[in-house]
Motif scaffolding. Structure first.
Motif, PDB file in Angstrom:
ATOM      1  N   TYR A  89     -43.993 -14.099  -6.950  1.00 15.33           N
ATOM      2  CA  TYR A  89     -44.734 -15.286  -7.387  1.00 15.33           C
ATOM      3  C   TYR A  89     -45.183 -16.178  -6.237  1.00 15.33           C
ATOM      4  O   TYR A  89     -46.016 -17.059  -6.425  1.00 15.33           O
ATOM      5  N   ALA A  90     -44.652 -15.962  -5.032  1.00 11.44           N
ATOM      6  CA  ALA A  90     -45.052 -16.823  -3.915  1.00 11.44           C
ATOM      7  C   ALA A  90     -44.797 -16.123  -2.591  1.00 11.44           C
ATOM      8  O   ALA A  90     -43.977 -15.201  -2.491  1.00 11.44           O
ATOM      9  N   ARG A  91     -45.517 -16.587  -1.599  1.00 16.19           N
ATOM     10  CA  ARG A  91     -45.334 -16.076  -0.234  1.00 16.19           C
ATOM     11  C   ARG A  91     -45.645 -17.217   0.724  1.00 16.19           C
ATOM     12  O   ARG A  91     -46.544 -18.023   0.486  1.00 16.19           O
ATOM     13  N   TRP A  92     -44.851 -17.295   1.785  1.00 12.79           N
ATOM     14  CA  TRP A  92     -45.267 -18.183   2.874  1.00 12.79           C
ATOM     15  C   TRP A  92     -44.989 -17.477   4.196  1.00 12.79           C
ATOM     16  O   TRP A  92     -44.083 -16.651   4.305  1.00 12.79           O
ATOM     17  N   PRO A  93     -45.795 -17.754   5.201  1.00 15.83           N
ATOM     18  CA  PRO A  93     -45.642 -17.065   6.481  1.00 15.83           C
ATOM     19  C   PRO A  93     -44.523 -17.677   7.324  1.00 15.83           C
ATOM     20  O   PRO A  93     -44.263 -18.882   7.257  1.00 15.83           O
ATOM     21  N   TYR A  94     -43.880 -16.845   8.093  1.00 16.93           N
ATOM     22  CA  TYR A  94     -42.991 -17.358   9.128  1.00 16.93           C
ATOM     23  C   TYR A  94     -43.842 -17.870  10.278  1.00 16.93           C
ATOM     24  O   TYR A  94     -44.948 -17.366  10.528  1.00 16.93           O
ATOM     25  N   VAL A  95     -43.342 -18.865  10.965  1.00 15.14           N
ATOM     26  CA  VAL A  95     -44.016 -19.374  12.150  1.00 15.14           C
ATOM     27  C   VAL A  95     -43.001 -19.479  13.280  1.00 15.14           C
ATOM     28  O   VAL A  95     -41.791 -19.529  13.047  1.00 15.14           O
ATOM     29  N   ILE A  96     -43.502 -19.488  14.488  1.00 18.77           N
ATOM     30  CA  ILE A  96     -42.652 -19.691  15.656  1.00 18.77           C
ATOM     31  C   ILE A  96     -42.910 -21.099  16.176  1.00 18.77           C
ATOM     32  O   ILE A  96     -44.015 -21.433  16.579  1.00 18.77           O
ATOM     33  N   LEU A 131     -37.774 -21.376  17.715  1.00 12.34           N
ATOM     34  CA  LEU A 131     -37.140 -21.244  16.409  1.00 12.34           C
ATOM     35  C   LEU A 131     -38.060 -20.472  15.479  1.00 12.34           C
ATOM     36  O   LEU A 131     -39.251 -20.773  15.382  1.00 12.34           O
ATOM     37  N   THR A 132     -37.512 -19.468  14.799  1.00 11.30           N
ATOM     38  CA  THR A 132     -38.234 -18.831  13.697  1.00 11.30           C
ATOM     39  C   THR A 132     -38.076 -19.731  12.489  1.00 11.30           C
ATOM     40  O   THR A 132     -36.963 -19.990  12.044  1.00 11.30           O
ATOM     41  N   ASP A 133     -39.185 -20.198  11.941  1.00 11.80           N
ATOM     42  CA  ASP A 133     -39.106 -21.231  10.913  1.00 11.80           C
ATOM     43  C   ASP A 133     -40.014 -20.903   9.742  1.00 11.80           C
ATOM     44  O   ASP A 133     -40.972 -20.125   9.868  1.00 11.80           O
ATOM     45  N   GLY A 134     -39.716 -21.502   8.597  1.00 14.49           N
ATOM     46  CA  GLY A 134     -40.602 -21.424   7.448  1.00 14.49           C
ATOM     47  C   GLY A 134     -41.749 -22.391   7.615  1.00 14.49           C
ATOM     48  O   GLY A 134     -41.631 -23.412   8.305  1.00 14.49           O
ATOM     49  N   VAL A 135     -42.859 -22.094   6.976  1.00 12.49           N
ATOM     50  CA  VAL A 135     -44.081 -22.848   7.223  1.00 12.49           C
ATOM     51  C   VAL A 135     -43.968 -24.316   6.819  1.00 12.49           C
ATOM     52  O   VAL A 135     -44.489 -25.195   7.513  1.00 12.49           O
ATOM     53  N   SER A 136     -43.295 -24.596   5.721  1.00 10.79           N
ATOM     54  CA  SER A 136     -43.254 -25.974   5.220  1.00 10.79           C
ATOM     55  C   SER A 136     -42.572 -26.919   6.199  1.00 10.79           C
ATOM     56  O   SER A 136     -43.143 -27.935   6.602  1.00 10.79           O
ATOM     57  N   THR A 137     -41.338 -26.588   6.611  1.00  8.71           N
ATOM     58  CA  THR A 137     -40.614 -27.456   7.540  1.00  8.71           C
ATOM     59  C   THR A 137     -41.281 -27.464   8.909  1.00  8.71           C
ATOM     60  O   THR A 137     -41.320 -28.495   9.584  1.00  8.71           O
ATOM     61  N   ALA A 138     -41.830 -26.314   9.301  1.00 12.23           N
ATOM     62  CA  ALA A 138     -42.472 -26.234  10.622  1.00 12.23           C
ATOM     63  C   ALA A 138     -43.680 -27.157  10.706  1.00 12.23           C
ATOM     64  O   ALA A 138     -43.859 -27.877  11.696  1.00 12.23           O
ATOM     65  N   VAL A 139     -44.511 -27.153   9.682  1.00  8.89           N
ATOM     66  CA  VAL A 139     -45.708 -27.981   9.701  1.00  8.89           C
ATOM     67  C   VAL A 139     -45.347 -29.470   9.631  1.00  8.89           C
ATOM     68  O   VAL A 139     -45.924 -30.304  10.340  1.00  8.89           O
ATOM     69  N   PHE A 184     -53.362 -19.914   6.789  1.00 12.11           N
ATOM     70  CA  PHE A 184     -52.937 -20.666   5.607  1.00 12.11           C
ATOM     71  C   PHE A 184     -51.922 -21.739   5.975  1.00 12.11           C
ATOM     72  O   PHE A 184     -50.898 -21.456   6.581  1.00 12.11           O
ATOM     73  N   PHE A 185     -52.240 -22.985   5.620  1.00  7.59           N
ATOM     74  CA  PHE A 185     -51.366 -24.150   5.768  1.00  7.59           C
ATOM     75  C   PHE A 185     -51.151 -24.575   7.225  1.00  7.59           C
ATOM     76  O   PHE A 185     -50.374 -25.488   7.502  1.00  7.59           O
ATOM     77  N   MET A 186     -51.816 -23.943   8.167  1.00  8.36           N
ATOM     78  CA  MET A 186     -51.607 -24.287   9.565  1.00  8.36           C
ATOM     79  C   MET A 186     -52.377 -25.535   9.965  1.00  8.36           C
ATOM     80  O   MET A 186     -53.503 -25.768   9.510  1.00  8.36           O
ATOM     81  N   PRO A 187     -51.799 -26.354  10.847  1.00  8.59           N
ATOM     82  CA  PRO A 187     -52.541 -27.497  11.401  1.00  8.59           C
ATOM     83  C   PRO A 187     -53.742 -26.995  12.209  1.00  8.59           C
ATOM     84  O   PRO A 187     -53.768 -25.842  12.658  1.00  8.59           O
ATOM     85  N   ASP A 188     -54.721 -27.856  12.396  1.00  7.02           N
ATOM     86  CA  ASP A 188     -55.912 -27.489  13.153  1.00  7.02           C
ATOM     87  C   ASP A 188     -55.531 -26.976  14.540  1.00  7.02           C
ATOM     88  O   ASP A 188     -54.686 -27.559  15.231  1.00  7.02           O
ATOM     89  N   GLN A 205     -48.815 -27.562  -1.710  1.00  3.39           N
ATOM     90  CA  GLN A 205     -48.365 -28.716  -0.926  1.00  3.39           C
ATOM     91  C   GLN A 205     -47.088 -28.397  -0.158  1.00  3.39           C
ATOM     92  O   GLN A 205     -46.801 -29.029   0.861  1.00  3.39           O
ATOM     93  N   ARG A 206     -46.320 -27.430  -0.642  1.00  2.00           N
ATOM     94  CA  ARG A 206     -45.097 -27.005   0.047  1.00  2.00           C
ATOM     95  C   ARG A 206     -45.358 -25.848   1.014  1.00  2.00           C
ATOM     96  O   ARG A 206     -44.421 -25.334   1.628  1.00  2.00           O
ATOM     97  N   GLY A 207     -46.611 -25.408   1.090  1.00  2.00           N
ATOM     98  CA  GLY A 207     -46.929 -24.296   1.982  1.00  2.00           C
ATOM     99  C   GLY A 207     -46.721 -22.944   1.349  1.00  2.00           C
ATOM    100  O   GLY A 207     -46.702 -21.924   2.042  1.00  2.00           O
ATOM    101  N   GLU A 208     -46.585 -22.898   0.023  1.00  6.47           N
ATOM    102  CA  GLU A 208     -46.411 -21.632  -0.682  1.00  6.47           C
ATOM    103  C   GLU A 208     -47.768 -21.125  -1.162  1.00  6.47           C
ATOM    104  O   GLU A 208     -48.562 -21.889  -1.694  1.00  6.47           O
ATOM    105  N   ASN A 209     -48.008 -19.843  -0.974  1.00  7.61           N
ATOM    106  CA  ASN A 209     -49.220 -19.216  -1.467  1.00  7.61           C
ATOM    107  C   ASN A 209     -48.899 -18.571  -2.810  1.00  7.61           C
ATOM    108  O   ASN A 209     -48.210 -17.562  -2.867  1.00  7.61           O
ATOM    109  N   PRO A 210     -49.364 -19.146  -3.937  1.00 10.74           N
ATOM    110  CA  PRO A 210     -49.025 -18.588  -5.245  1.00 10.74           C
ATOM    111  C   PRO A 210     -49.696 -17.227  -5.452  1.00 10.74           C
ATOM    112  O   PRO A 210     -50.860 -17.036  -5.091  1.00 10.74           O
TER     113      PRO A 210
END
Length: 333
Positions: free
Chosen positions: A128-135, A209-217, A236-240, A294-299
């Motif tokens: 039901y959802a996916r979010w990318p890992y970020v470094i 840190l390997t982080d989830g997109v929501s907290t990272a952003v 997706f969900f990344m800052p400019d 808004q939480r960085g989840e891709n439905p």
């Protein structure tokens, strides 16, 4: 955005998912009698975190669709072992479900010589959802791009301190993967949770840190940390200005955190279908879609329970090859 638009935007086997009024039609008698009491979703992480919040949003939407309460029960442990084991031993009636993540179904079988559960004892309902890992990096690290990070790391023969959110987690695997891929030395620093890891990253006690997109952003925008790159398929969900690893010349460095629901194997197929259709109705809510984004989840929704099972198998093979190449192994439980 409509649910069909969401489906059309999803990737890796989920493109072109179609479900319509026929999927929401009549069911066999067994399905018509389900559910008659509250359903429990077992979440493998502690209350208050992003996975818990995600689960509660889905539970609320499904509760409206099914007309019964859906309770979120948190059973945190390393690798989700406790939660997965609990659900595999639950009655096969559709009233106890697992909030499944990649660690439970795709990486644990390759990391542990012994597990307290079998993935084959879990049957898929849907993703039901996916979010990318970020470094993410410390703001003090003199690098802002993948190329700059690699160049800097090669000047540090003692290695960079690379934080992860636990031994055997996907964040741990990703950190080891990047070290191998970039031919750099890192010291893996496992944390029990994201909060302390972020605190140490912002103060410079660890470098990456390997982080989830929501907290990272959130932390990137606050200036506490900075994102080097996303491991998603796109920005997706990344800052400019923040690119993906693929855009930075590493198209193989793709890693997402996938979320879905699973039930004990042996749960009647009509019940699985009712649950699947409830997920479809929940994801069709513009309100839930907005909350997730808004939480960085891709439905997204799997084309069917079987399609979700196929995706899990593909990811299991992919992560298995990676773990083998890294020679990672967790001691028996």
């Amino acid at each position: 955005m409509s649910i069909n638009q969401i489906i059309n935007k999803s990737r890796r086997g989920f493109n072109g998912f179609i479900f319509g009024l026929a999927a929401l039609g009549t069911f066999p008698v067994m399905a018509q009698q389900f559910p008659t009491k509250p359903i429990t979703i077992i979440v493998p992480y502690a209350p208050g975190g992003p996975t818990d919040t995600s689960a509660r949003g889905l539970a609320e939407g499904m509760s409206k669709a099914l007309g019964v309460p859906i309770i979120v029960n948190n059973r945190p442990s390393a690798g989700g072992l406790v939660a997965a084991s609990f659900v595999t031993k639950a009655p096969k009636d559709g009233y106890t479900l697992l909030l499944s993540v990649g660690t439970i179904v795709s990486t644990n079988p390759h990391l542990y010589k012994e597990l307290p559960y079998k993935v084959s004892d879990l049957t898929p309902i849907s993703q039901y959802a996916r979010w990318p890992y970020v470094i993410s990096a410390s703001p003090m690290l003199p690098a802002n791009t993948v190329a700059e990070l690699i160049a800097y790391a090669k000047t540090k023969p003692e290695g960079l301190a690379f934080g992860t959110v636990g031994l055997g987690t996907q964040s741990h695997i990703i950190a080891a993967w990047l070290a191998q891929r970039f031919d750099i030395k890192v010291e893996l620093v496992p944390y029990k949770g994201v909060s302390q890891a972020v605190a140490d990253l912002s103060s410079g006690r660890v470098d990456l840190l390997t982080d989830g997109v929501s907290t990272a952003v959130t932390n990137h925008k606050a200036g506490l940390t900075k994102i080097i790159a996303s491991m998603g398929y796109d920005r997706f969900f990344m800052p400019d200005g923040v690119k993906t690893f693929a855009e930075s010349g590493y198209p193989d460095l793709i890693a997402n955190s996938d979320f879905g629901l699973m039930a004990p194997t042996g749960t009647p197929e009509p019940v699985i279908q009712v649950l699947y259709q409830a997920m479809a109705k929940a994801l069709g809510s513009p309100e839930l879609q907005q909350q997730m984004k808004q939480r960085g989840e891709n439905p997204l929704l799997s084309a069917s329970p079987e399609a979700y099972g196929t995706y899990i198998q593909e990811e299991t093979v992919r992560w298995g090859k990676l773990i083998k190449s890294l020679s990672l192994q967790i001691d028996p439980l």
